[in-house]
Enzyme design. Structure first.
Site, PDB file in Angstrom:
ATOM      1  N   GLU A  37      34.473  41.681  49.209  1.00  0.00           N
ATOM      2  CA  GLU A  37      35.065  43.042  49.251  1.00  0.00           C
ATOM      3  C   GLU A  37      33.912  44.478  48.871  1.00  0.00           C
ATOM      4  OE1 GLU A  37      38.687  42.775  46.402  1.00  0.00           O
ATOM      5  OE2 GLU A  37      39.427  44.526  47.928  1.00  0.00           O
ATOM      6  N   ARG A 262      32.346  29.894  38.658  1.00  0.00           N
ATOM      7  CA  ARG A 262      31.848  30.918  38.765  1.00  0.00           C
ATOM      8  C   ARG A 262      30.867  31.293  37.470  1.00  0.00           C
ATOM      9  NH1 ARG A 262      35.626  35.044  40.608  1.00  0.00           N
ATOM     10  NH2 ARG A 262      34.363  36.178  39.204  1.00  0.00           N
ATOM     11  N   LYS A 272      34.317  42.983  39.023  1.00  0.00           N
ATOM     12  CA  LYS A 272      33.760  44.529  39.126  1.00  0.00           C
ATOM     13  C   LYS A 272      34.564  45.619  38.646  1.00  0.00           C
ATOM     14  CE  LYS A 272      33.487  42.401  43.636  1.00  0.00           C
ATOM     15  NZ  LYS A 272      33.727  42.051  45.278  1.00  0.00           N
TER      16      LYS A 272
END
Ligand code: ATP
Ligand code: MG
Length: 564
Positions: A37, A262, A272
């Site tokens: 994104e 992850r 982020k």
């Protein structure tokens, strides 16, 4: 090391891909994608996903798409798109012609939504976001049907079309999937597919005022692109039933979603949202601050793409969340830089040395090896003269037992030059050492004494008259805590920022560094790996310390240190 070996030497994701090829599940195709994104810069966690997706495509003769999942106009910007493209390319991957944007499929997604509404599988709901949350129920309590759940198909189609036309204000209505408010998986309790947001999109402008939700959009993007293996992180495992439901109800092409753990790293944060906060609040100089775990920060710090790729290979892929030691990342970095970095001499905290028996006004050039790890790298000339600089910490007036470097009356070697003996210590009125006087032995040129006498230390140095001034930035971990998210009561990760993560010194470097190009990487002998900063120039040399020479990982492996 961490990959599970279900198929000889392959991690579990690659094992699935290999088996699918064997059984011809996808007609011989392997199509993966990296779907960021564009709401921030990429970080080292993304590198794990990038190396996995692009790596699989490369290894199995497939393709990997770079797709921007740009469905949230309020948080996304073209700046982020550009940085992501630059970073993936810098890491060494190539998507060929397969660069896509989720927003390019908005029309198709809309049509798919209409298809669901026509089938009685989607409805327009007038509950507010807060009400939808209340009606959803909890893990232990079933949800409550929305009062709008049984609108007629005609009314739903009409309202949805008018939502698109902009007749309703933000947040006043949503389109929801009609699944099951009693479903044990909360994601299946009539999830929202579209919301109304009158916001300018960085690519579609004001064409749309309804935007698809992530769970609705993501599977469709994979489907439209005919992805075979849709690889994502573990937190999406309980979204998979919804991913499957949407594609099955539509009868659309249906990729297989596979989840992996992850990456988490010690002494840093990776979301982020948190990195954005560090940038916005000025805790760092920007997304590419060399202390940031972003790809752009690491590039500016002096990381090589090869080191990052090697790290991603070393950590492997698995199903369990864990935290990787920063020391492993730095170990991979040193391994690569050791092979590839030219050696130079630089003095970070200069102490002047006068060679009293060396003629004034004279100088000479000595041969220095560029890279002992690379025979083809050759040698270069370094100038030597009567006045030199050595590292302040390489001299002690009253040396303790284990200090073998320079001290009054002691002889040491100057790398590639001569043996020198300290004869006098000069101080200012306050008692600070301002310079040393030494004598040199001309017979030791190039480094050894013909009479076989030994010295216990070899120091790096630069010639005072020839050396260049450089600003050198010494970095340490951005956070003081191994897990920065563990903060005291009423505090958060920001309270764990390391106040000493950056120290700037005024150094002297050998003249060959006048030619240092921005981002050029070097080993400063005995000090560590450094790279010229992106803003370094001939007029103002700036170097960033990439990493010191001490490899903690090797010690951890040998069980010689215990983590604090
Ligand atoms: P963040 O949580 O940092 O905001 P994100 O998952 O929201 O990250 P996306 O842009 O959606 O960021 O991520 C693109 C891809 O990168 C996704 O497939 C995601 O699973 C993967 N990814 C993100 N963070 C990590 C991580 N720490 N380790 C491995 N893969 C990651
Ligand atoms: Mg995300």
């Amino acid at each position: 090391m961490q990959g599970s070996d279900s198929q000889a030497g392959l991690d579990f994701v690659r094992a699935i891909v290999a088996e699918d090829l064997e059984t011809d599940k996808w007609g011989g195709r392997v199509v993966t994608r990296f779907p960021p994104e564009p709401n921030g810069y990429l970080h080292i966690g993304h590198a794990k996903s990038i190396c996995l997706n692009f790596g699989i495509a490369a290894e199995f003769g497939g393709t990997c798409h770079l797709r921007f999942d740009d469905t949230n106009p309020e948080k996304e910007e073209q700046e982020y798109v550009n940085s992501i493209i630059e970073d993936v390319r810098w890491l060494g991957w190539d998507w060929g012609e397969h660069l896509y944007y989720g927003s390019d499929y908005f029309e198709q997604m809309y049509e798919y939504a209409v298809q669901l509404a026509k089938a009685g599988k989607a409805y327009v709901c007038d509950l507010t976001a807060e009400q939808i949350r209340e009606y959803r129920g909890t893990l232990t309590k079933r949800g409550t049907d929305s009062p709008y759940r049984n609108r007629s198909i005609e009314e739903n189609l009409d309202l949805f079309e008018r939502m698109r036309k902009g007749e309703f204000p933000d947040g006043s209505r949503t389109l929801r999937a009609k699944i099951d408010m009693g479903h044990p998986n909360l994601n299946m309790r009539d999830p929202v597919m579209y919301r109304i947001v009158h916001a300018e999109h960085h690519r579609t402008g004001d064409k749309w005022c309804i935007y698809p939700m992530y769970d609705w959009a993501h599977g469709l993007e994979d489907s439209v692109e005919k992805i075979t293996h849709s690889i994502c992180t573990l937190e999406f495992e309980n979204h998979r039933p919804l991913y499957d439901w949407f594609l099955d109800e539509l009868g659309a092409y249906h990729p297989q979603q596979i989840e992996f753990a992850r990456l988490n790293l010690t002494y840093t944060v990776m979301s982020k949202r948190k990195l954005l906060r560090l940038v916005r609040e000025g805790c760092v100089g920007g997304w590419d601050d060399p202390r940031m775990p972003t790809i752009s920060g690491m590039r500016r710090r002096g990381y090589s793409p090869a080191a990052i790729r090697q790290f991603c290979t070393r950590i492997g892929v698995n199903k369990f969340n864990s935290t990787v030691d920063m020391a492993l990342l730095e170990h991979c970095l040193r391994e690569d830089l050791n092979k590839t970095s030219p050696r130079v001499m630089a003095v970070l905290r200069p102490l002047k040395v006068v060679i009293t028996n060396y003629p004034e006004g004279q100088s000479e050039e000595l041969d220095a090896v560029n890279n002992p790890e690379d025979a083809e790298a050759g040698t270069r000339k370094v100038p030597f003269s009567r006045e030199l600089y050595i590292e302040r910490e390489d001299f002690m007036e009253e040396p303790p037992k284990k200090f073998f470097r320079l001290a009054p009356g002691r002889e040491v070697r100057l790398r590639y030059a001569y043996f020198v003996t300290c004869t006098n210590v000069v101080k200012d009125e306050a008692g600070n050492i301002t310079e040393l006087h030494c004598t040199y032995d001309p017979a030791t040129r190039g480094g050894d004494a013909p009479d076989g006498r030994k010295v216990k230390a070899t120091l790096h140095w630069v010639s005072a008259a020839h050396a260049l001034e450089a600003e050198v930035r010494l970095y340490d971990n951005l956070f003081t805590e191994e897990n920065p998210d563990e903060a005291g009561e009423g505090e958060d990760f920001v309270s764990n920022l390391n106040p000493n993560s950056l120290e700037t010194v005024s150094a002297r470097v050998e003249p060959s560094l006048a030619a240092a190009k921005p981002l050029g990487r070097y080993q400063f002998e005995r000090l560590g790996y450094f790279c010229a900063d992106a803003e370094s120039s001939k007029e103002k040399l700036i170097f960033n310390r990439t990493v010191t020479l001490r490899d903690e990982w090797v010690k951890i492996q040998k069980g010689q240190t215990h983590k604090p």
